[in-house]
Design a protein around this motif. Sequence first.
Motif, PDB file in Angstrom:
ATOM      1  N   SER A 145       0.847  -1.187   0.000  1.00  0.00           N
ATOM      2  CA  SER A 145       0.000   0.000   0.000  1.00  0.00           C
ATOM      3  C   SER A 145       0.888   1.244   0.000  1.00  0.00           C
ATOM      4  N   ASP A 171      -6.690   2.163  -1.953  1.00  0.00           N
ATOM      5  CA  ASP A 171      -6.896   0.749  -1.630  1.00  0.00           C
ATOM      6  C   ASP A 171      -8.379   0.388  -1.591  1.00  0.00           C
ATOM      7  N   ARG A 172      -9.194   1.252  -1.020  1.00  0.00           N
ATOM      8  CA  ARG A 172     -10.634   0.994  -0.960  1.00  0.00           C
ATOM      9  C   ARG A 172     -11.239   0.957  -2.366  1.00  0.00           C
ATOM     10  N   GLN A 181      -7.703   6.603  -0.201  1.00  0.00           N
ATOM     11  CA  GLN A 181      -8.851   6.055  -0.931  1.00  0.00           C
ATOM     12  C   GLN A 181      -8.445   4.986  -1.955  1.00  0.00           C
TER      13      GLN A 181
END
Length: 186
Positions: A30, A100-101, A98
């Motif tokens: 990430s 990764d979501r 935002q």
Amino acid sequence: MTHGGNIIDELTTDHREVEDLFGRIEASPSGAADRKRLIDEVTIELVRHSVAEEQYLYPAVREHVADGDAMADKELKDHAEVEKILKKLEGCSAEDPQLDRLFMALKDSVTRHVQDEEVNLFPQLRMACSAAALDTLGEKVRTAKKMAPTRPHPAAPVTPPANKILAPGAGLVDRARDFVTGRGKS
């Protein structure tokens, strides 16, 4: 992966490539720049794939498959959902919380869409069309992908003839932007 063959083989190969990219994205940490580069790569592939489906697959489904209008409409709705997510991802930096979501939402949506096409739509199209017709559609899809946009355009038309007229121009502009920025270069 090898491209070629009929429309179903071509699009199924695209599906496997996108699944591979999803795995590579999930394997990257990430916030890493490589993760964002891979998301740009999957965006390019998904947009090109979607445009080709909208130009050739769904019109063929409408013409040849029983209840084809409903099937094509459902798939176009899936495309619209994916395109909105891709547009949001396009505006994210590698460090954006935002990202990764949105990526997980994209993966879930695309996975459902692929499953539906491969289990429901493709078998029905294979039964409804001759091998020669499927081969011709495969060639048309490969040509369309070469000219297609590489960035999401949620407001662009998704049905012929408007999409066949406008997509090559948007594709040319997108490829010029990609060349200048280096986007999509591994």
